[in-house]
Design a protein around this motif. Structure first.
Motif: not given
Length: 314
Positions: A145, A149, A12
């Motif tokens: 991620p 994404q 993240s």
């Protein structure tokens, strides 16, 4: 205790770094094109603002998102055209013209917004670009991620890095563009138009800058509000020097600042209870200044940057 290692190992964190870096990638590439041709464009901050407002308003009026992207680029190109006319054929001060463009573009954005929405107290929302969901790739550990994404505009920014590198290094127009930023007289002697090359670079570069603003309203957020650009244009000017006017290093510089910014958000969440928030807010700028100082001493700047050129004059 702040666990820095876990922050850097988090997917993240790197996804946020790339997302934060995206508008800077557009801005740095735009500034790089302008400066490679010998023209400094300090209008970038205002072009960011007008690109953000134009892209958002185009979509808010009912156009598709990609039309909003084109609208932002067109608005940036118009202000690039104005800056180019003032600094290339007229040879006026690039510093003064650029600062004037920043003030003018910001004022135009403010006037347009206030005129279109005179009674609105909170900015209307639009449906922004959503993160892409690429089958299989989006589910990959870590890379999924971080890379797969992101929104389409982040992928567009990465594609622009490759395109600008290819144009600069593999095409005749790129060679001419670099030459006009170093020795415009030699370019003129080859029968090429210095004015056209510089004007084209400034217009194209300004369009890219405006896409950075458009990303903010059509991807990072879903509305336009004043202050959202928050000095990103000035950061891009510094990052061009950090990148030594090379697209690959420009991407690295934008990612580095994005990483610093993402890091300060997480540090603030971890230690904000006993350290003033302002300390964390200045972290990405301080670290960027340090990186700039380290690299700038070896920067190979375009020799004709800021130097006006007039045909027949030596």
């Amino acid at each position: 205790m702040i666990d820095i290692l876990n922050i850097f190992l988090s997917d993240s964190f790197w996804a946020a770094s790339l997302r934060i870096a995206t508008p800077l990638i557009f801005g740095v590439l735009g500034a790089l094109l302008c400066e490679r041709s010998g023209v400094l464009n300090l209008g970038i901050e205002g072009i960011f603002v007008v690109g953000a407002m134009t892209g958002w308003m185009t979509v808010w009026l009912g156009a598709p998102l990609w039309v909003g992207v084109l609208g932002a680029a067109f608005a940036g190109g118009l202000f690039g055209l104005l800056h180019g006319i003032l600094t290339v054929p007229l040879g006026l001060s690039q510093h003064v013209s650029g600062l004037g463009i920043t003030l003018f573009a910001s004022s135009v954005a403010s006037f347009t917004y206030r005129t279109a929405l005179p009674q609105v107290t909170s900015p209307p929302r639009i449906e922004p670009f959503r993160a892409l969901d690429i089958p299989v790739l989006s589910d990959l550990p870590f890379l999924g991620p971080v890379l797969f994404q992101q929104t389409a505009l982040t992928w567009l920014a990465l594609a622009m890095v490759a395109l600008v590198w290819w144009v600069m290094e593999r095409t005749s127009i790129g060679v001419a563009l670099k030459a006009v930023g170093d020795n415009p007289e030699a370019v003129n002697a080859q029968g090429l138009s210095v004015i056209r090359l510089r004007m084209g670079a400034v217009i194209a570069g300004s369009a890219l800058m405006a896409l950075g603003g458009g990303f903010l309203t059509m991807s990072a957020f879903d509305a336009f509000f004043f202050g959202m650009v928050n000095g990103r244009g000035w950061i891009c000017i510094a990052l061009v020097i950090f990148a030594s006017w090379q697209p690959g290093k420009a991407l690295l510089g934008a990612l580095l600042f994005g990483m610093f910014d993402a890091l300060q958000v997480r540090l603030q969440a971890e230690a904000g209870a006993f350290i003033p928030g302002q300390v964390f807010l200045m972290v990405p700028y301080v670290l960027s200044i340090i990186a700039l100082v380290v690299v700038a001493r070896r920067a190979d700047y375009p020799r004709a940057l800021l130097v006006p050129w007039f045909k027949g004059q030596r």
